[in-house]
Design an enzyme around this catalytic site. Structure first.
Site, PDB file in Angstrom:
ATOM      1  N   HIS A 178       6.652   4.759   6.573  1.00  0.00           N
ATOM      2  CA  HIS A 178       5.671   4.986   5.721  1.00  0.00           C
ATOM      3  C   HIS A 178       4.981   6.338   6.447  1.00  0.00           C
ATOM      4  O   HIS A 178       4.314   6.253   7.396  1.00  0.00           O
ATOM      5  CB  HIS A 178       4.741   3.779   6.530  1.00  0.00           C
ATOM      6  CG  HIS A 178       3.462   3.768   5.662  1.00  0.00           C
ATOM      7  ND1 HIS A 178       2.774   2.582   5.112  1.00  0.00           N
ATOM      8  CD2 HIS A 178       2.630   4.581   5.102  1.00  0.00           C
ATOM      9  CE1 HIS A 178       1.686   2.841   4.519  1.00  0.00           C
ATOM     10  NE2 HIS A 178       1.547   4.207   4.513  1.00  0.00           N
TER      11      HIS A 178
ATOM     12  N   HIS B 264       1.212   0.423  -1.352  1.00  0.00           N
ATOM     13  CA  HIS B 264       0.294  -0.029  -0.300  1.00  0.00           C
ATOM     14  C   HIS B 264      -0.253  -1.242  -0.714  1.00  0.00           C
ATOM     15  O   HIS B 264      -0.816  -1.212  -2.074  1.00  0.00           O
ATOM     16  CB  HIS B 264      -0.696   1.452  -0.366  1.00  0.00           C
ATOM     17  CG  HIS B 264       0.004   2.418   0.516  1.00  0.00           C
ATOM     18  ND1 HIS B 264       1.252   3.015   0.218  1.00  0.00           N
ATOM     19  CD2 HIS B 264      -0.635   3.219   1.358  1.00  0.00           C
ATOM     20  CE1 HIS B 264       1.615   3.972   0.854  1.00  0.00           C
ATOM     21  NE2 HIS B 264       0.461   4.304   1.645  1.00  0.00           N
TER      22      HIS B 264
ATOM     23  N   GLU C  26      -4.428  -2.922   3.031  1.00  0.00           N
ATOM     24  CA  GLU C  26      -4.972  -2.170   4.120  1.00  0.00           C
ATOM     25  C   GLU C  26      -6.486  -2.411   4.320  1.00  0.00           C
ATOM     26  O   GLU C  26      -7.111  -2.938   5.033  1.00  0.00           O
ATOM     27  CB  GLU C  26      -4.538  -0.678   3.892  1.00  0.00           C
ATOM     28  CG  GLU C  26      -5.208   0.313   4.829  1.00  0.00           C
ATOM     29  CD  GLU C  26      -4.932   1.741   4.687  1.00  0.00           C
ATOM     30  OE1 GLU C  26      -5.153   2.494   5.423  1.00  0.00           O
ATOM     31  OE2 GLU C  26      -4.712   2.097   3.319  1.00  0.00           O
TER      32      GLU C  26
END
Length: 339
Positions: free
Chosen positions: A19, A199, A202
């Protein structure tokens, strides 16, 4: 156990990074150098003033300065220099394999040709493999704050490079931009033979992780912290051994957590989740791989066995061949036995 002993162990561990946004490795010194070379100005007087600006309250504040920095990247050599600087840095930290994100829309929207971006990054990665022994895969990310039509255009530009790009991903401003917004373009990417990652979770809710899994058919979740809000999701992630690419210092700097001692890593490991440690945008968040490993180790008092497990997870979650994965896992196990 002495800090120096743990730090030496972290340094000696073979590591993989899964990442990493190459634009997020843009150190201030290099930014000023490239800006000068391209006769461009940065709205900061010097390196120190720019570094002081690296203080963020949330993801969006970071993205604003991230895109401002990327604006000085114009020529193929700029992308080469950016990537080479990152590779030399992580070579010093015993990183053996990297799977790098790049954001072509950040550049093509400024009329920088796709091939400049692609060729500069890829040449540096090839040189890194030859000269530094760092193997690599390249992942093209779509910017989720833009519309799906823009993502489709970018996918079309990428098709001539299918042999060089292993996967497509999804990054940028998460809140209000769910994975479902990009269902069709990810479906097309899958048809073209790309793997998919995204993603999710988060700043966005656990529902975004479900969408990434079910609609985008991802093979990895980038971040994924918010999975802990949903017991059914935890169970599924554990059963499927779906990799989660965690980024501790990034989450701290972007106020996803207030203190690394609050980081949910141990809870995730207790749930048998396949979690990995990564640096995300290290130039902006205060550290590359070793700093992330050391920061979370110190905060959570991790043992060498736990640190080794995290390093192993990185290789397990990678796109490396089973043979290469096994070799690195054995190397880590041997290092652990000798420590």
């Amino acid at each position: 156990m002495k800090d120096t002993s743990i730090q030496a162990f972290i340094q000696d561990l073979p590591k993989t990074e899964l990442h990493l946004h190459i634009e997020g490795t843009f150190e201030p010194e290099l930014m000023f150098k490239i800006a000068k070379r391209n006769n461009l100005t940065i709205p900061y007087a010097d390196v120190d003033e720019l570094k002081r600006a690296y203080s963020f309250n949330n993801l969006q504040e970071f993205l604003d300065i991230y895109y401002a920095g990327a604006s000085v990247l114009i020529k193929e050599e700029d992308f080469y220099d950016l990537t080479w600087a990152y590779l030399t840095k992580v070579h010093e930290q015993n990183v053996k394999h990297v799977e790098i994100f790049f954001d072509p829309q950040t550049h093509t929207d400024r009329d920088v040709p796709f091939e400049f971006v692609m060729n500069g990054i890829y040449r540096a990665l090839e040189d890194g493999e030859k000269q530094l022994g760092i193997s690599f895969k390249l992942i093209m990310s779509f910017l989720r704050h833009l519309d799906e039509a823009s993502a489709f255009k970018t996918l079309e530009q990428a098709l001539p490079y299918k042999d060089k790009i292993v996967a497509v991903g999804l990054d940028s401003s998460e809140l209000g931009n769910p994975p479902s917004k990009f269902k069709k373009v990810f479906q097309k990417a899958l048809e073209e033979g790309f793997l998919t990652v995204a993603h999710a979770g988060e700043e966005g809710p656990s529902e975004y992780i479900w969408e990434a899994l079910d609609l985008l058919k991802v093979t990895r979740i980038d971040h994924g912290n918010r999975c802990l809000d949903d017991s059914k999701l935890i169970k599924r992630l554990a059963e499927e051994q779906m990799p989660l690419t965690l980024c501790p210092l990034s989450n701290l700097e972007l106020k996803v957590i207030k203190d690394l001692k609050e980081y949910p890593l141990l809870k995730m490991m207790e749930h048998n989740l396949l979690v990995t440690i990564n640096s995300d945008d290290p130039a902006y968040f205060g550290g590359y791989m070793n700093e992330n490993f050391w920061g979370i180790t110190k905060a959570l008092n991790l043992s060498k066995t736990q640190i080794a497990e995290l390093a192993k997870n990185g290789f397990k979650a990678s796109c490396l061949s089973d043979e290469k994965k096994e070799a690195y896992l054995n190397e880590i196990e041997l290092l652990l036995e000798n420590n």
